[in-house]
Design a protein around this motif. Structure first.
Motif, PDB file in Angstrom:
ATOM      1  N   ASN A   1       8.417 -14.207  39.033  1.00 19.93           N
ATOM      2  CA  ASN A   1       7.558 -14.819  38.011  1.00 19.93           C
ATOM      3  C   ASN A   1       6.326 -13.967  37.724  1.00 19.93           C
ATOM      4  O   ASN A   1       5.204 -14.457  37.664  1.00 19.93           O
ATOM      5  N   GLY A   2       6.549 -12.664  37.584  1.00 20.74           N
ATOM      6  CA  GLY A   2       5.478 -11.752  37.211  1.00 20.74           C
ATOM      7  C   GLY A   2       4.611 -11.261  38.359  1.00 20.74           C
ATOM      8  O   GLY A   2       3.717 -10.449  38.145  1.00 20.74           O
ATOM      9  N   GLN A   3       4.862 -11.736  39.582  1.00 21.40           N
ATOM     10  CA  GLN A   3       4.055 -11.357  40.732  1.00 21.40           C
ATOM     11  C   GLN A   3       4.879 -10.504  41.697  1.00 21.40           C
ATOM     12  O   GLN A   3       5.980 -10.892  42.075  1.00 21.40           O
ATOM     13  N   PRO A   4       4.352  -9.346  42.113  1.00 20.34           N
ATOM     14  CA  PRO A   4       5.084  -8.523  43.071  1.00 20.34           C
ATOM     15  C   PRO A   4       5.213  -9.235  44.412  1.00 20.34           C
ATOM     16  O   PRO A   4       4.284  -9.897  44.868  1.00 20.34           O
ATOM     17  N   ARG A   5       6.372  -9.108  45.010  1.00 22.20           N
ATOM     18  CA  ARG A   5       6.656  -9.665  46.337  1.00 22.20           C
ATOM     19  C   ARG A   5       7.289  -8.581  47.184  1.00 22.20           C
ATOM     20  O   ARG A   5       7.992  -7.713  46.665  1.00 22.20           O
ATOM     21  N   VAL A   6       7.065  -8.653  48.479  1.00 21.54           N
ATOM     22  CA  VAL A   6       7.677  -7.694  49.393  1.00 21.54           C
ATOM     23  C   VAL A   6       9.156  -8.024  49.501  1.00 21.54           C
ATOM     24  O   VAL A   6       9.540  -9.165  49.767  1.00 21.54           O
ATOM     25  N   TRP A   7       9.989  -7.022  49.252  1.00 24.18           N
ATOM     26  CA  TRP A   7      11.441  -7.187  49.331  1.00 24.18           C
ATOM     27  C   TRP A   7      11.881  -7.211  50.780  1.00 24.18           C
ATOM     28  O   TRP A   7      11.331  -6.505  51.626  1.00 24.18           O
ATOM     29  N   GLN A   8      12.873  -8.064  51.072  1.00 23.26           N
ATOM     30  CA  GLN A   8      13.447  -8.150  52.411  1.00 23.26           C
ATOM     31  C   GLN A   8      14.951  -7.940  52.305  1.00 23.26           C
ATOM     32  O   GLN A   8      15.593  -8.547  51.440  1.00 23.26           O
ATOM     33  N   PRO A   9      15.530  -7.118  53.170  1.00 21.04           N
ATOM     34  CA  PRO A   9      16.990  -6.952  53.146  1.00 21.04           C
ATOM     35  C   PRO A   9      17.665  -8.300  53.376  1.00 21.04           C
ATOM     36  O   PRO A   9      17.147  -9.155  54.087  1.00 21.04           O
ATOM     37  N   GLU A  10      18.802  -8.486  52.746  1.00 18.43           N
ATOM     38  CA  GLU A  10      19.614  -9.699  52.904  1.00 18.43           C
ATOM     39  C   GLU A  10      18.968 -10.955  52.325  1.00 18.43           C
ATOM     40  O   GLU A  10      19.379 -12.068  52.643  1.00 18.43           O
ATOM     41  N   LEU A  11      17.943 -10.814  51.483  1.00 13.98           N
ATOM     42  CA  LEU A  11      17.315 -11.968  50.836  1.00 13.98           C
ATOM     43  C   LEU A  11      18.204 -12.450  49.701  1.00 13.98           C
ATOM     44  O   LEU A  11      18.454 -11.717  48.747  1.00 13.98           O
ATOM     45  N   THR A  12      18.707 -13.680  49.818  1.00 11.68           N
ATOM     46  CA  THR A  12      19.526 -14.249  48.755  1.00 11.68           C
ATOM     47  C   THR A  12      18.655 -15.107  47.855  1.00 11.68           C
ATOM     48  O   THR A  12      17.548 -15.521  48.236  1.00 11.68           O
TER      49      THR A  12
END
Length: 83
Positions: A6-17
């Protein structure tokens, strides 16, 4: 690495569904009193919720398998009634 929610950067996590992301954001909540015979719980999905990635709507039936990739632009929508 990041993805955008929703327009806000988030830290990516492996295996995040998508399902996990929606649980984290409070759009899906477990219903413990409706536990299945295998010990799992059913979940309640907030009504009117839709998800798009890269401006493509993602079918609800695929949320549990759809992985969020680095650089994905995820948009969560919720329909509301009004007058």
């Amino acid at each position: 690495m990041n993805f955008v929610l929703n327009g806000q950067p988030r830290v990516w996590q492996p295996e995040l569904t998508l399902e996990t992301l929606l649980r984290q954001e409070g759009y899906i909540t477990p219903i413990p009193e409706a536990a299945q015979s295998d010990g799992s719980c059913t979940a309640s999905i907030r009504g009117g919720v839709a998800v798009a990635i890269g401006q493509q709507v993602v079918p609800r039936s695929t949320w549990a398998q759809r992985l969020v990739a680095p650089e994905d632009e995820v948009e969560l929508f919720q329909a509301i009634a009004g007058g």
